[in-house]
Design a protein around this motif. Structure first.
Motif, PDB file in Angstrom:
ATOM      1  N   TYR A  63      10.663   2.521 -10.809  1.00  0.00           N
ATOM      2  CA  TYR A  63      11.258   2.591  -9.482  1.00  0.00           C
ATOM      3  C   TYR A  63      10.203   2.329  -8.420  1.00  0.00           C
ATOM      4  O   TYR A  63       9.014   2.500  -8.637  1.00  0.00           O
ATOM      5  CB  TYR A  63      11.887   3.960  -9.246  1.00  0.00           C
ATOM      6  CG  TYR A  63      13.065   4.208 -10.129  1.00  0.00           C
ATOM      7  CD1 TYR A  63      14.325   3.749  -9.761  1.00  0.00           C
ATOM      8  CD2 TYR A  63      12.919   4.866 -11.336  1.00  0.00           C
ATOM      9  CE1 TYR A  63      15.413   3.964 -10.582  1.00  0.00           C
ATOM     10  CE2 TYR A  63      14.007   5.084 -12.165  1.00  0.00           C
ATOM     11  CZ  TYR A  63      15.247   4.632 -11.777  1.00  0.00           C
ATOM     12  OH  TYR A  63      16.326   4.845 -12.599  1.00  0.00           O
ATOM     13  N   GLN A  64      10.707   1.971  -7.266  1.00  0.00           N
ATOM     14  CA  GLN A  64       9.831   1.680  -6.153  1.00  0.00           C
ATOM     15  C   GLN A  64       8.992   2.901  -5.783  1.00  0.00           C
ATOM     16  O   GLN A  64       7.827   2.781  -5.443  1.00  0.00           O
ATOM     17  CB  GLN A  64      10.690   1.272  -4.958  1.00  0.00           C
ATOM     18  CG  GLN A  64       9.979   0.368  -4.015  1.00  0.00           C
ATOM     19  CD  GLN A  64      10.934  -0.221  -3.007  1.00  0.00           C
ATOM     20  OE1 GLN A  64      12.149  -0.147  -3.166  1.00  0.00           O
ATOM     21  NE2 GLN A  64      10.385  -0.804  -1.978  1.00  0.00           N
ATOM     22  N   ASP A  65       9.605   4.100  -5.885  1.00  0.00           N
ATOM     23  CA  ASP A  65       8.836   5.309  -5.579  1.00  0.00           C
ATOM     24  C   ASP A  65       8.102   5.825  -6.816  1.00  0.00           C
ATOM     25  O   ASP A  65       7.602   6.939  -6.826  1.00  0.00           O
ATOM     26  CB  ASP A  65       9.728   6.385  -4.976  1.00  0.00           C
ATOM     27  CG  ASP A  65      10.832   6.811  -5.923  1.00  0.00           C
ATOM     28  OD1 ASP A  65      10.824   6.386  -7.078  1.00  0.00           O
ATOM     29  OD2 ASP A  65      11.718   7.572  -5.498  1.00  0.00           O
ATOM     30  N   ALA A  86       8.469   7.442  -9.293  1.00  0.00           N
ATOM     31  CA  ALA A  86       9.035   8.570 -10.027  1.00  0.00           C
ATOM     32  C   ALA A  86       8.040   9.235 -10.965  1.00  0.00           C
ATOM     33  O   ALA A  86       8.332   9.509 -12.118  1.00  0.00           O
ATOM     34  CB  ALA A  86      10.298   8.158 -10.795  1.00  0.00           C
ATOM     35  N   LEU A  87       6.833   9.453 -10.463  1.00  0.00           N
ATOM     36  CA  LEU A  87       5.861  10.228 -11.230  1.00  0.00           C
ATOM     37  C   LEU A  87       5.838  11.650 -10.682  1.00  0.00           C
ATOM     38  O   LEU A  87       6.162  11.880  -9.526  1.00  0.00           O
ATOM     39  CB  LEU A  87       4.465   9.621 -11.098  1.00  0.00           C
ATOM     40  CG  LEU A  87       4.280   8.204 -11.614  1.00  0.00           C
ATOM     41  CD1 LEU A  87       2.902   7.689 -11.237  1.00  0.00           C
ATOM     42  CD2 LEU A  87       4.481   8.141 -13.111  1.00  0.00           C
ATOM     43  N   ALA A  88       5.449  12.592 -11.516  1.00  0.00           N
ATOM     44  CA  ALA A  88       5.255  13.961 -11.046  1.00  0.00           C
ATOM     45  C   ALA A  88       3.795  14.095 -10.603  1.00  0.00           C
ATOM     46  O   ALA A  88       2.900  14.032 -11.438  1.00  0.00           O
ATOM     47  CB  ALA A  88       5.575  14.956 -12.151  1.00  0.00           C
ATOM     48  N   GLY A 116      -2.919   4.224  -5.052  1.00  0.00           N
ATOM     49  CA  GLY A 116      -1.640   3.573  -5.278  1.00  0.00           C
ATOM     50  C   GLY A 116      -1.659   2.640  -6.475  1.00  0.00           C
ATOM     51  O   GLY A 116      -0.709   2.580  -7.248  1.00  0.00           O
ATOM     52  N   ARG A 172      -1.611   4.633  -9.729  1.00  0.00           N
ATOM     53  CA  ARG A 172      -0.295   5.215  -9.989  1.00  0.00           C
ATOM     54  C   ARG A 172       0.692   4.147 -10.437  1.00  0.00           C
ATOM     55  O   ARG A 172       1.501   4.363 -11.336  1.00  0.00           O
ATOM     56  CB  ARG A 172       0.221   5.924  -8.734  1.00  0.00           C
ATOM     57  CG  ARG A 172      -0.532   7.210  -8.452  1.00  0.00           C
ATOM     58  CD  ARG A 172       0.258   8.085  -7.525  1.00  0.00           C
ATOM     59  NE  ARG A 172       0.574   7.377  -6.307  1.00  0.00           N
ATOM     60  CZ  ARG A 172       0.156   7.736  -5.102  1.00  0.00           C
ATOM     61  NH1 ARG A 172      -0.576   8.817  -4.977  1.00  0.00           N
ATOM     62  NH2 ARG A 172       0.493   7.056  -4.042  1.00  0.00           N
ATOM     63  N   GLN A 173       0.608   2.980  -9.781  1.00  0.00           N
ATOM     64  CA  GLN A 173       1.476   1.873 -10.178  1.00  0.00           C
ATOM     65  C   GLN A 173       1.236   1.525 -11.644  1.00  0.00           C
ATOM     66  O   GLN A 173       2.171   1.328 -12.424  1.00  0.00           O
ATOM     67  CB  GLN A 173       1.168   0.664  -9.284  1.00  0.00           C
ATOM     68  CG  GLN A 173       2.047  -0.519  -9.498  1.00  0.00           C
ATOM     69  CD  GLN A 173       3.462  -0.259  -9.031  1.00  0.00           C
ATOM     70  OE1 GLN A 173       4.318   0.094  -9.822  1.00  0.00           O
ATOM     71  NE2 GLN A 173       3.715  -0.404  -7.754  1.00  0.00           N
ATOM     72  N   GLU A 207       9.980  -3.869  -6.933  1.00  0.00           N
ATOM     73  CA  GLU A 207       8.883  -4.076  -5.972  1.00  0.00           C
ATOM     74  C   GLU A 207       7.536  -3.566  -6.514  1.00  0.00           C
ATOM     75  O   GLU A 207       6.899  -2.721  -5.887  1.00  0.00           O
ATOM     76  CB  GLU A 207       9.199  -3.352  -4.655  1.00  0.00           C
ATOM     77  CG  GLU A 207      10.374  -3.915  -3.907  1.00  0.00           C
ATOM     78  CD  GLU A 207      10.020  -5.133  -3.076  1.00  0.00           C
ATOM     79  OE1 GLU A 207       8.858  -5.584  -3.143  1.00  0.00           O
ATOM     80  OE2 GLU A 207      10.889  -5.648  -2.372  1.00  0.00           O
ATOM     81  N   ALA A 246       4.396  -4.217  -4.023  1.00  0.00           N
ATOM     82  CA  ALA A 246       4.519  -4.032  -2.580  1.00  0.00           C
ATOM     83  C   ALA A 246       3.343  -3.273  -1.977  1.00  0.00           C
ATOM     84  O   ALA A 246       2.934  -3.531  -0.862  1.00  0.00           O
ATOM     85  CB  ALA A 246       5.825  -3.302  -2.252  1.00  0.00           C
ATOM     86  N   ALA A 247       2.786  -2.322  -2.725  1.00  0.00           N
ATOM     87  CA  ALA A 247       1.756  -1.465  -2.128  1.00  0.00           C
ATOM     88  C   ALA A 247       0.363  -1.807  -2.628  1.00  0.00           C
ATOM     89  O   ALA A 247      -0.570  -1.041  -2.422  1.00  0.00           O
ATOM     90  CB  ALA A 247       2.072  -0.007  -2.431  1.00  0.00           C
TER      91      ALA A 247
END
Lengths: 255, 357
Positions: free
Chosen positions: A85-87, A89-91, A150, A153-154, A173, A176-177
């Motif tokens: 997902y774009q966000d 969804a990691l903890a 970022g 994490r990606q 996406e 994107a970051a």
């Protein structure tokens, strides 16, 4: 070839808004399909529908040629389909290995596993392997991911998806970051995963990236697929034209 | 760790080299470790100022006796706060469970082993039932935990008063109180021994099992947990239910210690437990915390209280001191965490990984 995943005539309304309006989609094994469209064209809704996160008003989904009902994300994961997902969804408080195995923890060997104990060492080892395969540089397997950049994490999110997906990966996406080098890494990764025979759906606003890695581009507008273009025949102008409606395609004509 | 945001965008930051986080550094970053330091300083101070009176076996027995019940409640509270919830109802649930247990024991004759066993079971079920209700309302009805447990705080206490007409139930000469007063297991008095067992098991459950892992994951990012197939609602109900049952266990220890219910005596229990959990480094925003920290957080108020008495300071100062420690602990923890995240978050990234407010 039978598409690994195919959607026909998906519709879904939220109140007065028709987010999906008879939308189609298809992807073959080992293929990279870019899904593009302006904001609100229905890309994200399509991803939700194809990952068991959305109740459909109408339409059919086929997996390996057979019609299926996608009722929950768990079932879709079991089919070998994963979504980044774009966000992400990691903890954020969990470390990379814990995130990769979240919800799929390896039980400890023997009787302890029955009581819910976990094999952390093995999970870390396998997570390390997935990161290395991806070329993702994860400097510490025991630091919470919330304190990482970022790009890292990606990398973790993509590695997690690839570790579990045997059939299809959705990337929403993914660049994107990211900075230049990290973006290049992600695009290389996409090619490598494709070479393993896994189908990749790439959602992106970046036309150069789309043209670089995809085999086909499916363009969405106002909740439908307006056209599918072979990437080798496509240009940025053509894609943008299709997205905005400046170029008119009747459904499927450019196949 | 402290690279600037512009640098974290740079390719070089992709690889900071392995092992840049040393074990010592990670330990320093744990709040429970430096709060342990605070505890040791307090103990050292009283040891010097109070001399042998403070550092006596009887004093430590007294201290551990006093925190046994709070420790058991603290185990459940740690789980709940890690899910980013809160449980204000523990004290009332404890009262309710003790009333039910005492009534059952009384009804069955009180002193025999069988009556005590049934009474204990009834107390645990009563506690677990309130916990289940809390969890159900939080997870399924989506009511904020603060409100839910504020409601059950009032309701459980009220029902206890309805059942007893507001009068405490006293148990005479039961084998339960015998256990509380006389029993020693491997040299440890009965109540602290039970508490120790519960704390150790709770710690293992939290830090070593899938149940504990999901507890952290839900507090960290419930949406992410849901997407990977963690049954978030069910897990939350289980956590609250577990905490309620532990309040039942705490009620049994209370009965064993005093031989009577304490309907009016638990109004600050919830706050004491929450303070201990938070002092111990468990984040009220969820996702972070440890059982060890909670135990250290429990000892600080208890040691302060006994120390003040021995040194001859009015014990009222204990409340003041605990308040200061609580606020300071959270402030430092917050600052430390912000510093750790600064630089890690890329400024260009508009996405906030931390979904929690």
């Amino acid at each position: 070839m039978t598409p690994i995943l195919e959607a026909r005539g998906l519709s879904r309304s939220f109140g007065h808004v028709r987010a999906l309006d008879g939308a189609d989609f298809d992807i073959n094994p080992g293929e990279v399909v870019a899904l593009i469209g302006d904001n609100g064209a229905g890309k994200s809704t399509m991803v939700k529908a194809l990952s068991g996160n959305l109740q459909l008003d109408d339409g059919e989904i086929f997996f390996e040629g057979k019609p299926i009902e996608m009722t929950n994300p768990q079932q879709v994961s079991d089919l070998g389909i994963e979504v980044v997902y774009q966000d992400l969804a990691l903890a954020p408080h969990l470390d990379p290995a814990q995130n990769v195995f979240l919800g799929r923890e390896l039980p400890a060997k023997g009787i302890l596993g029955k009581f819910g104990f976990m094999d952390n060492k093995e999970m870390r080892r396998r997570a390390r392997i997935s990161f290395d395969e991806l070329g993702a540089t994860v400097r510490s397997l025991t630091t919470p991911v919330g304190s990482m950049s970022g790009g890292q994490r990606q990398g973790i999110a993509i590695a997690r998806a690839i570790a579990w997906a045997s059939k299809v990966v959705f990337l929403d996406e993914p660049t994107a970051a990211l900075g230049v080098v990290q973006t290049k890494n992600v695009l290389e990764t996409i090619k490598r995963v494709r070479d393993r025979g896994i189908a990749i759906v790439l959602i992106s606003h970046s036309m150069p990236h789309v043209l670089e890695v995809s085999d086909r581009v499916q363009v969405m507008r106002l909740g439908r697929r307006v056209t599918t273009i072979q990437t080798k025949d496509a240009s940025v102008e053509q894609l943008v034209g299709a997205m905005t409606g400046a170029l008119d395609f009747s459904e499927g004509s450019a196949l | 760790m402290t690279t600037t945001s512009s640098k974290s965008q740079a390719p070089a930051s992709l690889d900071d080299g392995p092992g840049s986080e040393s074990l010592i550094r990670r330990l320093v970053n744990l709040q429970s470790v430096w709060i342990l330091g605070v505890l040791l300083v307090i103990v050292a101070y009283f040891a010097i100022a109070g001399g042998g009176k403070f550092f006596s076996a009887s004093n430590f027995t007294q201290i551990s006796q006093n925190i046994s019940v709070l420790a058991i409640l603290g185990v459940g509270m740690t789980f709940i706060i890690i899910t980013s919830g809160i449980d204000l109802s523990v004290g009332s649930v404890l009262v309710f469970a003790s009333v039910i247990a005492a009534k059952v024991m009384q009804g069955m004759g009180g002193t025999s082993g069988g009556a005590v066993v049934v009474g204990i079971l009834a107390g645990l079920v009563a506690g677990g039932a309130w916990g289940w209700l809390n969890g159900f309302l939080v997870a399924k009805a989506k009511i904020p935990p603060f409100i839910v447990t504020l409601g059950t705080l009032s309701a459980a206490l009220g029902l206890s008063q309805v059942i007893t007409s507001g009068l405490n139930v006293t148990l005479d000469d039961s084998s339960l109180t015998d256990f509380g007063i006389y029993t020693k297991v491997i040299g440890i008095p009965g109540l602290p021994f039970v508490a120790l067992i519960v704390v150790i098991l709770g710690g293992i459950l939290l830090h070593r099992t899938k149940f504990g892992r999901y507890t952290y994951a839900i507090g960290s990012n419930a949406e992410a947990a849901k997407r990977v197939g963690v049954k978030v609602d069910k897990h939350l109900i289980q956590v609250y239910c577990f905490a309620g049952a532990l309040a039942g266990v705490g009620a049994m220890l209370y009965l064993a210690q005093y031989g009577t219910t304490t309907i009016a005596g638990q109004s600050l229990t919830n706050l004491n437990v929450i303070a201990a959990v938070v002092i111990g480094g468990t984040s009220v925003f969820g996702g972070e915390g440890s059982m060890f920290g909670t135990m250290v957080g429990l000892f600080i108020p208890a040691v302060l209280q006994s120390g003040f008495i021995i040194v001859g300071v009015e014990p009222f100062w204990q409340g003041v001191a605990v308040g200061v420690v609580l606020i300071a602990a959270v402030y430092i923890d917050q600052t430390r965490r912000a510093a750790a995240l600064r630089g890690a978050r890329s400024s260009r990234s508009s996405k906030k990984l931390a979904v929690k407010k």
